[in-house]
Enzyme design. Structure first.
Site, mmCIF file in Angstrom:
data_model
loop_
_atom_site.group_PDB
_atom_site.id
_atom_site.type_symbol
_atom_site.label_atom_id
_atom_site.label_comp_id
_atom_site.label_asym_id
_atom_site.label_seq_id
_atom_site.Cartn_x
_atom_site.Cartn_y
_atom_site.Cartn_z
ATOM 1 N N ASP A 148 0.857 -1.186 0.000
ATOM 2 C CA ASP A 148 0.000 0.000 0.000
ATOM 3 C C ASP A 148 0.892 1.235 0.000
ATOM 4 O O ASP A 148 1.090 1.879 1.031
ATOM 5 C CB ASP A 148 -0.911 0.003 1.246
ATOM 6 C CG ASP A 148 -1.946 -1.095 1.195
ATOM 7 O OD1 ASP A 148 -2.338 -1.491 0.079
ATOM 8 O OD2 ASP A 148 -2.373 -1.565 2.255
ATOM 9 N N LYS B 147 0.984 -8.217 -1.566
ATOM 10 C CA LYS B 147 -0.349 -7.919 -2.105
ATOM 11 C C LYS B 147 -0.269 -6.623 -2.907
ATOM 12 O O LYS B 147 0.149 -5.586 -2.388
ATOM 13 C CB LYS B 147 -1.353 -7.787 -0.970
ATOM 14 C CG LYS B 147 -2.781 -7.527 -1.451
ATOM 15 C CD LYS B 147 -3.795 -7.753 -0.332
ATOM 16 C CE LYS B 147 -4.045 -6.541 0.521
ATOM 17 N NZ LYS B 147 -4.828 -5.489 -0.134
ATOM 18 N N ASP C 144 -5.006 -7.967 -5.597
ATOM 19 C CA ASP C 144 -6.261 -7.678 -4.890
ATOM 20 C C ASP C 144 -7.091 -6.686 -5.711
ATOM 21 O O ASP C 144 -7.145 -5.502 -5.407
ATOM 22 C CB ASP C 144 -5.916 -7.098 -3.506
ATOM 23 C CG ASP C 144 -7.129 -6.991 -2.596
ATOM 24 O OD1 ASP C 144 -8.175 -7.589 -2.914
ATOM 25 O OD2 ASP C 144 -7.026 -6.310 -1.561
ATOM 26 N N LEU C 145 -7.741 -7.207 -6.765
ATOM 27 C CA LEU C 145 -8.502 -6.327 -7.667
ATOM 28 C C LEU C 145 -10.004 -6.352 -7.376
ATOM 29 O O LEU C 145 -10.755 -5.568 -7.947
ATOM 30 C CB LEU C 145 -8.248 -6.711 -9.131
ATOM 31 C CG LEU C 145 -6.802 -6.597 -9.628
ATOM 32 C CD1 LEU C 145 -6.730 -6.896 -11.125
ATOM 33 C CD2 LEU C 145 -6.212 -5.225 -9.344
ATOM 34 N N LYS C 146 -10.453 -7.289 -6.551
ATOM 35 C CA LYS C 146 -11.869 -7.392 -6.149
ATOM 36 C C LYS C 146 -12.805 -7.209 -7.339
ATOM 37 O O LYS C 146 -13.627 -6.286 -7.384
ATOM 38 C CB LYS C 146 -12.195 -6.383 -5.042
ATOM 39 C CG LYS C 146 -11.424 -6.626 -3.740
ATOM 40 C CD LYS C 146 -11.941 -5.746 -2.609
ATOM 41 C CE LYS C 146 -11.283 -6.040 -1.282
ATOM 42 N NZ LYS C 146 -9.893 -5.572 -1.172
ATOM 43 N N ASP D 230 -18.532 -8.293 -11.907
ATOM 44 C CA ASP D 230 -19.193 -7.886 -13.157
ATOM 45 C C ASP D 230 -19.993 -9.085 -13.667
ATOM 46 O O ASP D 230 -20.097 -10.106 -12.977
ATOM 47 C CB ASP D 230 -18.128 -7.435 -14.181
ATOM 48 C CG ASP D 230 -18.669 -6.368 -15.133
ATOM 49 O OD1 ASP D 230 -19.822 -6.522 -15.609
ATOM 50 O OD2 ASP D 230 -17.965 -5.385 -15.403
ATOM 51 N N ILE D 231 -20.534 -8.993 -14.874
ATOM 52 C CA ILE D 231 -21.269 -10.142 -15.405
ATOM 53 C C ILE D 231 -20.256 -11.265 -15.644
ATOM 54 O O ILE D 231 -19.059 -11.007 -15.868
ATOM 55 C CB ILE D 231 -22.055 -9.790 -16.695
ATOM 56 C CG1 ILE D 231 -21.117 -9.294 -17.802
ATOM 57 C CG2 ILE D 231 -23.145 -8.766 -16.411
ATOM 58 C CD1 ILE D 231 -21.811 -9.145 -19.164
ATOM 59 N N THR E 53 -17.592 -11.190 -18.509
ATOM 60 C CA THR E 53 -16.590 -10.125 -18.368
ATOM 61 C C THR E 53 -15.561 -10.508 -17.304
ATOM 62 O O THR E 53 -14.350 -10.289 -17.476
ATOM 63 C CB THR E 53 -17.289 -8.796 -17.999
ATOM 64 O OG1 THR E 53 -18.257 -8.513 -19.010
ATOM 65 C CG2 THR E 53 -16.319 -7.646 -17.902
ATOM 66 N N THR F 247 -15.251 -5.419 5.454
ATOM 67 C CA THR F 247 -15.325 -5.060 6.875
ATOM 68 C C THR F 247 -15.835 -3.635 7.069
ATOM 69 O O THR F 247 -16.171 -3.239 8.178
ATOM 70 C CB THR F 247 -13.943 -5.203 7.558
ATOM 71 O OG1 THR F 247 -12.966 -4.622 6.709
ATOM 72 C CG2 THR F 247 -13.613 -6.640 7.821
ATOM 73 N N ARG G 281 -3.094 -7.153 14.273
ATOM 74 C CA ARG G 281 -2.238 -6.236 15.023
ATOM 75 C C ARG G 281 -1.436 -7.044 16.041
ATOM 76 O O ARG G 281 -2.018 -7.646 16.951
ATOM 77 C CB ARG G 281 -3.085 -5.180 15.751
ATOM 78 C CG ARG G 281 -3.751 -4.183 14.807
ATOM 79 C CD ARG G 281 -2.701 -3.326 14.083
ATOM 80 N NE ARG G 281 -3.285 -2.447 13.078
ATOM 81 C CZ ARG G 281 -3.357 -2.712 11.769
ATOM 82 N NH1 ARG G 281 -2.913 -3.862 11.292
ATOM 83 N NH2 ARG G 281 -3.853 -1.839 10.929
ATOM 84 N N GLN H 25 -8.801 -0.176 11.479
ATOM 85 C CA GLN H 25 -9.362 -1.526 11.540
ATOM 86 C C GLN H 25 -10.230 -1.634 12.791
ATOM 87 O O GLN H 25 -9.853 -1.147 13.848
ATOM 88 C CB GLN H 25 -8.248 -2.577 11.601
ATOM 89 C CG GLN H 25 -7.349 -2.591 10.377
ATOM 90 C CD GLN H 25 -7.986 -3.272 9.169
ATOM 91 O OE1 GLN H 25 -9.186 -3.508 9.158
ATOM 92 N NE2 GLN H 25 -7.190 -3.546 8.163
ATOM 93 N N GLY I 165 -0.055 -5.083 7.240
ATOM 94 C CA GLY I 165 0.629 -3.995 6.562
ATOM 95 C C GLY I 165 1.312 -3.013 7.472
ATOM 96 O O GLY I 165 2.513 -3.094 7.727
ATOM 97 N N ARG I 166 0.527 -2.061 8.016
ATOM 98 C CA ARG I 166 1.141 -0.939 8.735
ATOM 99 C C ARG I 166 2.030 -1.324 9.905
ATOM 100 O O ARG I 166 3.075 -0.699 10.102
ATOM 101 C CB ARG I 166 0.050 0.059 9.141
ATOM 102 C CG ARG I 166 -0.415 0.873 7.939
ATOM 103 C CD ARG I 166 -1.711 1.570 8.171
ATOM 104 N NE ARG I 166 -2.844 0.640 8.182
ATOM 105 C CZ ARG I 166 -4.113 1.020 8.302
ATOM 106 N NH1 ARG I 166 -4.404 2.302 8.433
ATOM 107 N NH2 ARG I 166 -5.077 0.131 8.283
HETATM 108 O O1 C5P Z 1 -2.456 -4.134 8.374
HETATM 109 P P1 C5P Z 1 -3.130 -3.005 7.639
HETATM 110 O O2 C5P Z 1 -4.385 -2.516 8.322
HETATM 111 O O3 C5P Z 1 -2.205 -1.903 7.256
HETATM 112 O O4 C5P Z 1 -3.614 -3.682 6.256
HETATM 113 C C1 C5P Z 1 -4.351 -2.969 5.331
HETATM 114 C C2 C5P Z 1 -4.536 -3.817 4.097
HETATM 115 O O5 C5P Z 1 -5.491 -4.850 4.349
HETATM 116 C C3 C5P Z 1 -5.053 -3.022 2.908
HETATM 117 O O6 C5P Z 1 -4.301 -3.451 1.760
HETATM 118 C C4 C5P Z 1 -6.483 -3.435 2.781
HETATM 119 O O7 C5P Z 1 -6.920 -3.462 1.433
HETATM 120 C C5 C5P Z 1 -6.478 -4.837 3.348
HETATM 121 N N1 C5P Z 1 -7.795 -5.244 3.820
HETATM 122 C C6 C5P Z 1 -8.376 -4.722 4.954
HETATM 123 N N2 C5P Z 1 -9.607 -5.138 5.393
HETATM 124 C C7 C5P Z 1 -10.270 -6.030 4.679
HETATM 125 C C8 C5P Z 1 -9.719 -6.558 3.514
HETATM 126 C C9 C5P Z 1 -8.452 -6.142 3.125
HETATM 127 O O8 C5P Z 1 -7.805 -3.862 5.606
HETATM 128 N N3 C5P Z 1 -11.442 -6.441 5.107
#
Ligand code: C5P
Length: 242
Positions: free
Chosen positions: A12, A34, A62-64, A67-68, A71, A118, A183, A194, A214-215
């Site tokens: 990210d 990702k 992670d393109l989520k 569509d039909i 496609t 979420t 976390r 989150q 991630g963070r």
């Molecule tokens: O650990 P952190 O909160 O930084 O992670 C964020 C990543 O998790 C983002 O890439 C986000 O798209 C992904 N993500 C999310 N919650 C979801 C699905 C994916 O935070 N329900």
């Protein structure tokens, strides 16, 4: 699978350079990188090959898609040749769309169903016209969609750590659960945005197969050491499962 192979690190980051720097730094310490919409749209599909060249980890796109069926099938067949391990598709619409995604993957990329975002709450679900039982208990909707994804041949689903064990029971071994909102204990359970967070050990002990984190790694003073600590917590979670 080593504990660190269960870590999915989201790239990210706003620029290609920053993304590739993190990929090079962490490639020996996480299982997958990702690539989300921001980076993919900024850099184009060539970012996949560049991230791969920056390190040895697998890639999760992670393109989520949503569509039909025809496609989605055609879009997934474009992704199939990029050589990524997983691709996300929303599983809120129809079995036909999920089956089309699986067909388009030609067995080259695992399709992960996004169950319920979420960011969505019971009230949103009610306003969108769903049965009151799902608005009152979103978990039931998550499980229903996970079972649907499994029936359609998906490799797994993205779900919270609170649902992983029930999905594992309903879908059986070999159907992957991928859990964000992680976390680590040492991070002081800082939540950022989150809502329902879990530690790596809790999520793995509860049945999650892969953790998106991630963070807590990206913003650590030493990201490599932070990833190693997460792997250690995953090891503890696996021991608690046995
Ligand atoms: O650990 P952190 O909160 O930084 O992670 C964020 C990543 O998790 C983002 O890439 C986000 O798209 C992904 N993500 C999310 N919650 C979801 C699905 C994916 O935070 N329900």
């Amino acid at each position: 699978m080593n504990p660190q192979d269960r870590i999915i690190f989201p790239l990210d980051l706003p620029t290609e350079k920053e993304a590739l720097d993190y990929a090079a730094l962490l490639s020996g310490n996480v299982g997958l990188f990702k690539i989300g919409l921001e980076l993919f749209l900024e850099c184009g599909p060539s970012i996949v090959e560049k991230v791969r060249r920056a390190g040895a980890a697998d890639i999760f796109l992670d393109l989520k898609l949503h569509d039909i069926p025809v496609t989605v099938e055609r879009a997934v067949s474009r992704v199939a040749d990029l050589g990524v391990r997983f691709l996300t598709v929303h599983c809120g619409e129809s079995e036909a769309m999920l089956k089309a995604a699986v067909a388009g993957s030609e067995g080259k990329v695992g399709i992960l169903g996004v169950t319920v975002l979420t960011s969505v709450g019971g009230d949103d679900i009610r306003k969108a016209g769903f049965l009151p039982q799902y608005a009152e208990d979103l978990k039931q909707l998550v499980i229903k969609r996970a079972v649907m994804a499994n029936t359609c041949g998906c490799a797994g689903v993205v779900c919270s750590g609170h649902e992983a064990s029930v999905i594992r029971e309903a879908a059986g071994e070999g159907f992957f659960t991928v859990t964000p909102g992680i976390r680590p204990a040492w991070d002081g359970m800082k939540c950022d945005d989150q809502k329902r967070v879990m530690t790596p050990a809790e999520a793995i002990a509860g049945g999650s197969d892969y953790l998106v984190i991630g963070r807590p790694i990206r913003d650590a003073k030493d990201p490599v050491a932070a990833a190693a600590q997460v792997a250690e917590e995953i090891r503890e979670g696996l021991a608690a499962r046995a």
